[in-house]
Design a protein around this motif. Structure first.
Motif, PDB file in Angstrom:
ATOM      1  N   GLU A 137      -5.904 -25.609  -6.227  1.00 48.42           N
ATOM      2  CA  GLU A 137      -4.769 -25.908  -5.352  1.00 48.42           C
ATOM      3  C   GLU A 137      -5.165 -26.784  -4.165  1.00 48.42           C
ATOM      4  O   GLU A 137      -4.300 -27.382  -3.524  1.00 48.42           O
ATOM      5  CB  GLU A 137      -4.132 -24.609  -4.856  1.00 48.42           C
ATOM      6  CG  GLU A 137      -3.316 -23.901  -5.923  1.00 48.42           C
ATOM      7  CD  GLU A 137      -2.777 -22.562  -5.455  1.00 48.42           C
ATOM      8  OE1 GLU A 137      -1.803 -22.075  -6.068  1.00 48.42           O
ATOM      9  OE2 GLU A 137      -3.330 -21.991  -4.488  1.00 48.42           O
ATOM     10  N   CYS A 189      -1.095 -24.084 -11.929  1.00 43.19           N
ATOM     11  CA  CYS A 189      -0.861 -25.028 -10.826  1.00 43.19           C
ATOM     12  C   CYS A 189       0.335 -25.935 -11.111  1.00 43.19           C
ATOM     13  O   CYS A 189       1.057 -26.326 -10.184  1.00 43.19           O
ATOM     14  CB  CYS A 189      -2.112 -25.866 -10.582  1.00 43.19           C
ATOM     15  SG  CYS A 189      -3.509 -24.940  -9.892  1.00 43.19           S
ATOM     16  N   TRP A 190       0.547 -26.264 -12.372  1.00 44.26           N
ATOM     17  CA  TRP A 190       1.688 -27.103 -12.755  1.00 44.26           C
ATOM     18  C   TRP A 190       2.969 -26.290 -12.925  1.00 44.26           C
ATOM     19  O   TRP A 190       4.008 -26.841 -13.290  1.00 44.26           O
ATOM     20  CB  TRP A 190       1.384 -27.829 -14.067  1.00 44.26           C
ATOM     21  CG  TRP A 190       0.276 -28.836 -13.973  1.00 44.26           C
ATOM     22  CD1 TRP A 190      -0.172 -29.468 -12.848  1.00 44.26           C
ATOM     23  CD2 TRP A 190      -0.526 -29.321 -15.057  1.00 44.26           C
ATOM     24  NE1 TRP A 190      -1.205 -30.318 -13.153  1.00 44.26           N
ATOM     25  CE2 TRP A 190      -1.445 -30.257 -14.506  1.00 44.26           C
ATOM     26  CE3 TRP A 190      -0.571 -29.062 -16.423  1.00 44.26           C
ATOM     27  CZ2 TRP A 190      -2.388 -30.927 -15.290  1.00 44.26           C
ATOM     28  CZ3 TRP A 190      -1.507 -29.728 -17.206  1.00 44.26           C
ATOM     29  CH2 TRP A 190      -2.402 -30.657 -16.641  1.00 44.26           C
ATOM     30  N   LYS A 191       2.865 -24.967 -12.701  1.00 44.67           N
ATOM     31  CA  LYS A 191       4.013 -24.051 -12.809  1.00 44.67           C
ATOM     32  C   LYS A 191       4.609 -24.034 -14.215  1.00 44.67           C
ATOM     33  O   LYS A 191       5.830 -23.954 -14.405  1.00 44.67           O
ATOM     34  CB  LYS A 191       5.083 -24.387 -11.762  1.00 44.67           C
ATOM     35  CG  LYS A 191       4.544 -24.344 -10.332  1.00 44.67           C
ATOM     36  CD  LYS A 191       5.634 -24.471  -9.304  1.00 44.67           C
ATOM     37  CE  LYS A 191       5.069 -24.548  -7.888  1.00 44.67           C
ATOM     38  NZ  LYS A 191       4.126 -23.465  -7.559  1.00 44.67           N
ATOM     39  N   ASN A 194       3.195 -18.236 -15.907  1.00 46.98           N
ATOM     40  CA  ASN A 194       3.041 -17.214 -14.874  1.00 46.98           C
ATOM     41  C   ASN A 194       1.868 -16.313 -15.230  1.00 46.98           C
ATOM     42  O   ASN A 194       1.588 -16.077 -16.414  1.00 46.98           O
ATOM     43  CB  ASN A 194       4.302 -16.347 -14.772  1.00 46.98           C
ATOM     44  CG  ASN A 194       5.489 -17.125 -14.254  1.00 46.98           C
ATOM     45  OD1 ASN A 194       5.382 -17.876 -13.291  1.00 46.98           O
ATOM     46  ND2 ASN A 194       6.644 -16.945 -14.892  1.00 46.98           N
ATOM     47  N   VAL A 207       6.868 -20.269 -18.202  1.00 46.24           N
ATOM     48  CA  VAL A 207       7.921 -20.363 -17.191  1.00 46.24           C
ATOM     49  C   VAL A 207       9.189 -20.880 -17.860  1.00 46.24           C
ATOM     50  O   VAL A 207       9.162 -21.890 -18.570  1.00 46.24           O
ATOM     51  CB  VAL A 207       7.509 -21.309 -16.044  1.00 46.24           C
ATOM     52  CG1 VAL A 207       8.676 -21.538 -15.089  1.00 46.24           C
ATOM     53  CG2 VAL A 207       6.310 -20.732 -15.298  1.00 46.24           C
TER      54      VAL A 207
END
Length: 209
Positions: A137, A189-191, A194, A207
């Motif tokens: 991050e 980090c790229w969402k 989860n 996600v």
């Protein structure tokens, strides 16, 4: 207006923990560092797990907290304190803010320095994926417009088996373990996925947009 009773009525949760008293500075350091590594939190000393107010001597308890943050938290934590009085009993409130210097580590029962996080009302060990997410991050993390075969393969495995553990992904994929680890960090980090850490283990899900 917030009162001691209104705080206690919330029950223990991710940002609130009750302690009858502090007997072990090392042990309480794990809770304090976990608060700092997650969303911050408050510790009420002089309250049983069931919410009953027993009271303490704040001067004795603050000494243990000072020892915990000075000797058993790396880097050293700062905190705020407040004394509540209820029915002639004193309760010490310790507040820790989330840190910008993750990770904060504390010694485990064997004296090995570890990293802890809060999940619900539990203090749990952080896993290697989360530790690497924190490192990642701090770097540029632009998501690519198109994924390669490895990314597509691993995302597909997660979607097919969710909630899935890392060990199952190791068994199901032909990718090297270190490559899976790296991709999992990037996916978080790229969402795209989860990560849920619990007492039962760590599970990964995709996600939903």
């Amino acid at each position: 207006m917030e009162t001691l009773k209104s705080i206690i009525q919330q029950g223990e949760h991710q940002q609130l923990d009750f302690k009858f008293r502090i007997d072990d500075a090392k042990k309480i350091a794990r809770t304090l560092s976990a608060f700092a590594n997650t969303d911050g939190g408050r510790l009420l000393i002089g309250v049983k797990d069931n919410g009953k107010i027993t009271g303490i001597d704040p001067s004795e308890e603050i000494h243990m907290i000072d020892a915990a943050v000075d000797m058993y938290c790396k880097p050293k934590l700062s905190f705020q304190s407040r004394v509540w009085q209820e029915d002639m009993r004193l309760v010490l409130e310790i507040t820790v803010q989330p840190t910008g210097e993750k990770p904060v580590s504390s010694p485990d029962e064997e004296g090995k320095w570890r990293v802890y996080v809060r999940r619900k009302d539990h203090t749990l060990l952080a896993n290697k994926i989360l530790l690497n997410v924190w490192k990642q991050e701090k770097k540029p993390n632009a998501k690519p417009e198109k994924f390669g075969d490895e990314e597509t393969h691993l995302l597909g495995l997660i979607a097919e088996n969710e909630p899935v553990t890392l060990s199952k992904l190791y068994r199901s994929s032909k990718l090297p373990k270190n490559r899976i680890d790296h991709l999992m960090v990037l996916f978080i980090c790229w969402k795209l996925i989860n990560m849920e850490i619990s007492e039962q283990g760590t599970f990964y899900t995709t996600v939903i947009d």
